[in-house]
Design a protein around this motif. Structure first.
Motif, PDB file in Angstrom:
ATOM      1  N   THR A  29       0.857  -1.190   0.000  1.00 60.79           N
ATOM      2  CA  THR A  29       0.000   0.000   0.000  1.00 60.79           C
ATOM      3  C   THR A  29       0.894   1.242   0.000  1.00 60.79           C
ATOM      4  OG1 THR A  29      -0.183   0.362   2.396  1.00 60.79           O
ATOM      5  CG2 THR A  29      -1.706  -1.263   1.405  1.00 60.79           C
ATOM      6  N   GLY A  30       0.415   2.299  -0.663  1.00 59.63           N
ATOM      7  CA  GLY A  30       1.222   3.527  -0.727  1.00 59.63           C
ATOM      8  C   GLY A  30       2.416   3.391  -1.653  1.00 59.63           C
TER       9      GLY A  30
ATOM     10  N   ILE B  56       2.591  -5.267   2.758  1.00 58.46           N
ATOM     11  CA  ILE B  56       3.498  -4.262   3.341  1.00 58.46           C
ATOM     12  C   ILE B  56       2.765  -2.929   3.245  1.00 58.46           C
ATOM     13  CG2 ILE B  56       5.819  -3.293   3.389  1.00 58.46           C
ATOM     14  CD1 ILE B  56       6.841  -5.674   1.839  1.00 58.46           C
ATOM     15  N   HIS B  57       2.451  -2.380   4.411  1.00 62.48           N
ATOM     16  CA  HIS B  57       1.505  -1.252   4.483  1.00 62.48           C
ATOM     17  C   HIS B  57       2.247   0.066   4.708  1.00 62.48           C
ATOM     18  CE1 HIS B  57      -1.719   1.313   5.610  1.00 62.48           C
ATOM     19  NE2 HIS B  57      -1.709   1.092   6.903  1.00 62.48           N
ATOM     20  N   LEU B  58       2.317   0.869   3.631  1.00 55.76           N
ATOM     21  CA  LEU B  58       2.965   2.184   3.732  1.00 55.76           C
ATOM     22  C   LEU B  58       2.001   3.342   3.529  1.00 55.76           C
ATOM     23  CD1 LEU B  58       5.146   0.206   1.916  1.00 55.76           C
ATOM     24  CD2 LEU B  58       6.593   2.112   2.542  1.00 55.76           C
ATOM     25  N   ALA B  59       0.804   3.063   2.990  1.00 63.60           N
ATOM     26  CA  ALA B  59      -0.111   4.169   2.660  1.00 63.60           C
ATOM     27  C   ALA B  59      -0.384   4.996   3.907  1.00 63.60           C
ATOM     28  CB  ALA B  59      -1.418   3.622   2.101  1.00 63.60           C
TER      29      ALA B  59
ATOM     30  N   ARG C 288      -1.703 -19.626   6.240  1.00 64.29           N
ATOM     31  CA  ARG C 288      -1.949 -18.778   7.433  1.00 64.29           C
ATOM     32  C   ARG C 288      -0.634 -18.549   8.175  1.00 64.29           C
ATOM     33  NH1 ARG C 288      -6.917 -18.437  10.339  1.00 64.29           N
ATOM     34  NH2 ARG C 288      -5.891 -18.915  12.299  1.00 64.29           N
ATOM     35  N   ASP C 289       0.149 -19.619   8.282  1.00 62.97           N
ATOM     36  CA  ASP C 289       1.410 -19.526   9.035  1.00 62.97           C
ATOM     37  C   ASP C 289       2.418 -18.601   8.350  1.00 62.97           C
ATOM     38  OD1 ASP C 289       0.358 -21.242  10.847  1.00 62.97           O
ATOM     39  OD2 ASP C 289       1.421 -23.025  10.117  1.00 62.97           O
ATOM     40  N   SER C 290       2.433 -18.636   7.031  1.00 65.72           N
ATOM     41  CA  SER C 290       3.475 -17.858   6.341  1.00 65.72           C
ATOM     42  C   SER C 290       3.014 -16.435   6.001  1.00 65.72           C
ATOM     43  CB  SER C 290       3.937 -18.580   5.071  1.00 65.72           C
ATOM     44  OG  SER C 290       2.841 -18.720   4.193  1.00 65.72           O
ATOM     45  N   PHE C 291       1.723 -16.151   6.147  1.00 69.32           N
ATOM     46  CA  PHE C 291       1.213 -14.806   5.833  1.00 69.32           C
ATOM     47  C   PHE C 291       1.856 -13.774   6.762  1.00 69.32           C
ATOM     48  CE2 PHE C 291      -1.796 -11.274   6.142  1.00 69.32           C
ATOM     49  CZ  PHE C 291      -2.093 -11.034   4.806  1.00 69.32           C
ATOM     50  N   ARG C 292       2.132 -12.562   6.221  1.00 74.00           N
ATOM     51  CA  ARG C 292       2.665 -11.473   7.046  1.00 74.00           C
ATOM     52  C   ARG C 292       1.922 -10.175   6.748  1.00 74.00           C
ATOM     53  NH1 ARG C 292       4.390 -15.297   8.963  1.00 74.00           N
ATOM     54  NH2 ARG C 292       6.552 -15.903   9.393  1.00 74.00           N
ATOM     55  N   PHE C 293       1.647  -9.422   7.804  1.00 71.68           N
ATOM     56  CA  PHE C 293       1.123  -8.053   7.672  1.00 71.68           C
ATOM     57  C   PHE C 293       2.180  -7.143   8.263  1.00 71.68           C
ATOM     58  CE2 PHE C 293      -0.993  -4.194   8.721  1.00 71.68           C
ATOM     59  CZ  PHE C 293      -2.102  -4.072   7.896  1.00 71.68           C
ATOM     60  N   HIS C 294       2.895  -6.437   7.410  1.00 72.68           N
ATOM     61  CA  HIS C 294       4.015  -5.596   7.849  1.00 72.68           C
ATOM     62  C   HIS C 294       3.575  -4.133   7.809  1.00 72.68           C
ATOM     63  CE1 HIS C 294       8.499  -4.349   7.031  1.00 72.68           C
ATOM     64  NE2 HIS C 294       7.890  -3.529   7.861  1.00 72.68           N
TER      65      HIS C 294
ATOM     66  N   VAL D 177      -9.250  -0.612   8.696  1.00 67.68           N
ATOM     67  CA  VAL D 177     -10.010  -1.266   7.615  1.00 67.68           C
ATOM     68  C   VAL D 177      -9.122  -2.308   6.917  1.00 67.68           C
ATOM     69  CG1 VAL D 177     -11.193  -0.883   5.408  1.00 67.68           C
ATOM     70  CG2 VAL D 177     -11.524   0.735   7.298  1.00 67.68           C
ATOM     71  N   LEU D 178      -7.875  -1.944   6.680  1.00 70.28           N
ATOM     72  CA  LEU D 178      -6.942  -2.866   6.017  1.00 70.28           C
ATOM     73  C   LEU D 178      -6.672  -4.091   6.898  1.00 70.28           C
ATOM     74  CD1 LEU D 178      -5.016  -3.303   3.562  1.00 70.28           C
ATOM     75  CD2 LEU D 178      -3.283  -2.017   4.836  1.00 70.28           C
ATOM     76  N   LEU D 179      -6.507  -3.866   8.194  1.00 68.29           N
ATOM     77  CA  LEU D 179      -6.296  -4.991   9.123  1.00 68.29           C
ATOM     78  C   LEU D 179      -7.483  -5.945   9.090  1.00 68.29           C
ATOM     79  CD1 LEU D 179      -4.831  -3.202  12.279  1.00 68.29           C
ATOM     80  CD2 LEU D 179      -3.752  -5.134  11.078  1.00 68.29           C
ATOM     81  N   GLU D 180      -8.685  -5.398   9.090  1.00 71.82           N
ATOM     82  CA  GLU D 180      -9.878  -6.245   9.092  1.00 71.82           C
ATOM     83  C   GLU D 180     -10.020  -7.014   7.778  1.00 71.82           C
ATOM     84  OE1 GLU D 180     -10.641  -7.064  11.997  1.00 71.82           O
ATOM     85  OE2 GLU D 180     -12.788  -6.608  11.970  1.00 71.82           O
TER      86      GLU D 180
END
Ligand code: NAD
Ligand code: TYD
Length: 355
Positions: free
Chosen positions: A7-8, A79-82, A124-130, A107-110
């Motif tokens: 994002t961003g 990878i969340h930069l917005a 699920r195990d390998s997913f990442r929210f940075h 909203v993005l987290l949900e």
């Protein structure tokens, strides 16, 4: 080869990260960016024809649009930069900062959590929210010491308060729901393609245009400067190898007062583009009213990044600043399009239906 949401990605740091991922990995990058005034697809002109770059002009506050993107692209991570990123703007009008930085992150987290919940166990195990954040959440330092991963939060501007709030949300989503998150807090970035409202590009462009160089207060405030490509490399490392739930502080180990930054820029410019009519660019320095609540000093202790992930900056302040000045001098088109507003039409003119 997996798909990553960035994002961003049309912003200053996001575009550097997208460029790195396309050049140096097999990932497909879905670049989710609403294209505010700070979003500039011309910064990714060299990636426009790359089949692994998919651009989506989407607002991170739009849950239905995010759900559709997750369903369509099945990403391995985000990878969340917005964000709204400029402190001065946050002082004049904080609404967009609360909306994008806080509500948008929620909203993005949900959307990410809903998608992640339905994945098979291995994914699920390998997913990442940075979540990409700033050192400004830690407040202001006195003359000594530095921020680290254990420093307590003490945000003091509308911008830093909105980023701190989003950091708290991300950690809460990890603790409560088990979403595999990562948080990075980085010091001030500089480099090519930064919007010329921030100190470094503003000073370069004002200097060569013969305009005043506005220095807030006495110019004694200290920032810890990091070249943008070093930040992008750090983000990639944390995303790929960081420990779930962990925080990483990223910094340039390059503390400078604002006056030192401006004087160094003037000296580089005098070498690369001597002032018309002679004299020093320093003559254009102008001391103006201080920023309200102006944090005195930021500095990062990046020991954990070095120890756990083997990261350190490749550029020092002298080499990075010289590259930056050279880039702005050599890219009159990019600069001119930002100054005229032309950059805002890049999407329809150059991307056609490829979004
Ligand atoms: P930037 O302002 O250059 O770019 C932000 C991007 O986000 C723009 O392309 C904009 O169009 C997009 N955006 C804004 N609101 C959006 C929304 N609602 N939906 C989708 N896209 C939206 O910012 P930057 O300097 O590249 O910073 C990127 C991230 O890094 C931010 O989260 C910032 O807080 C963080 N950060 C920046 C610095 C720095 O020195 N610039 C330092 C540390 C951390
Ligand atoms: P900025 O680039 O806005 O980044 P941040 O506020 O996130 O650190 O500003 C960097 C420093 O430069 C900060 O101490 C404020 C100062 N500054 C000026 O003195 N004059 C200016 O015109 C700007 C934009 C910033």
């Amino acid at each position: 080869m997996s798909t990553i949401f960035v994002t961003g990605g049309a912003g200053f740091i996001g575009s550097a990260l997208v460029r790195l991922l396309l050049a140096d990995s097999d990932h497909v990058v879905v670049n989710i960016d609403k294209l505010t005034y700070a979003g500039n697809l011309e910064s990714l002109a060299d990636c426009a024809d790359n089949e692994r770059h998919i651009f989506s002009p989407t607002d991170i506050c739009d849950r239905a649009a995010l759900d559709a993107l997750f369903a369509q692209h099945q990403p391995a991570g985000v990878i969340h930069l917005a964000a709204e990123s400029h402190v001065d703007r946050s002082i004049h009008a904080a609404g967009d900062f609360i909306q994008t930085n806080f509500v948008g992150t929620f909203v993005l987290l949900e959307a990410a959590r809903t998608y992640w919940n339905a994945l098979p166990q291995a994914q699920r195990d390998s997913f990442r929210f940075h979540h990409v954040s700033t050192d400004e959440v830690f407040g202001s330092l006195g003359p000594t010491g530095s921020f680290s991963e254990t420093t307590a939060y003490d945000p003091r501007s509308p911008y830093s308060a909105s980023k701190a709030s989003s950091d708290h949300l991300v950690r809460a989503w990890q603790h409560t729901y088990g979403l595999p998150t990562l948080v990075t807090n980085c010091s001030n970035n500089y480099g090519p393609r930064q919007f010329p409202e921030k100190l470094v590009p503003l000073m370069i462009l004002n200097a060569v245009a013969g305009k005043p160089l506005p220095i807030y207060g006495k110019g004694a405030n200290v920032r810890d400067w990091l070249y943008v490509d070093d930040h992008a490399r750090a983000l990639r490392l944390v995303f790929e190898r960081g420990q779930v739930g962990a925080t990483y502080c990223i910094g340039g180990n390059a503390e400078r007062t604002n006056i030192e930054v401006v004087d160094t820029l003037c000296a580089i410019l005098e070498e690369l583009s001597p002032r018309r009519g002679g004299g020093s660019y320093r003559e254009q320095k102008t001391f103006v009213a201080d920023r309200p609540g102006h944090d005195l000093r930021y500095a990062i202790d990046a020991t954990k990044m070095r120890r756990e992930l083997g990261w350190s900056p490749q550029e020092n302040f002298a080499t990075g600043l010289r590259k930056t000045v050279a880039w702005y001098l050599a890219n009159a088109d990019w600069v001119g399009h930002v100054q005229s507003g032309e950059y805002r039409h890049w999407l329809e003119r150059n991307y056609g239906n490829r979004t």
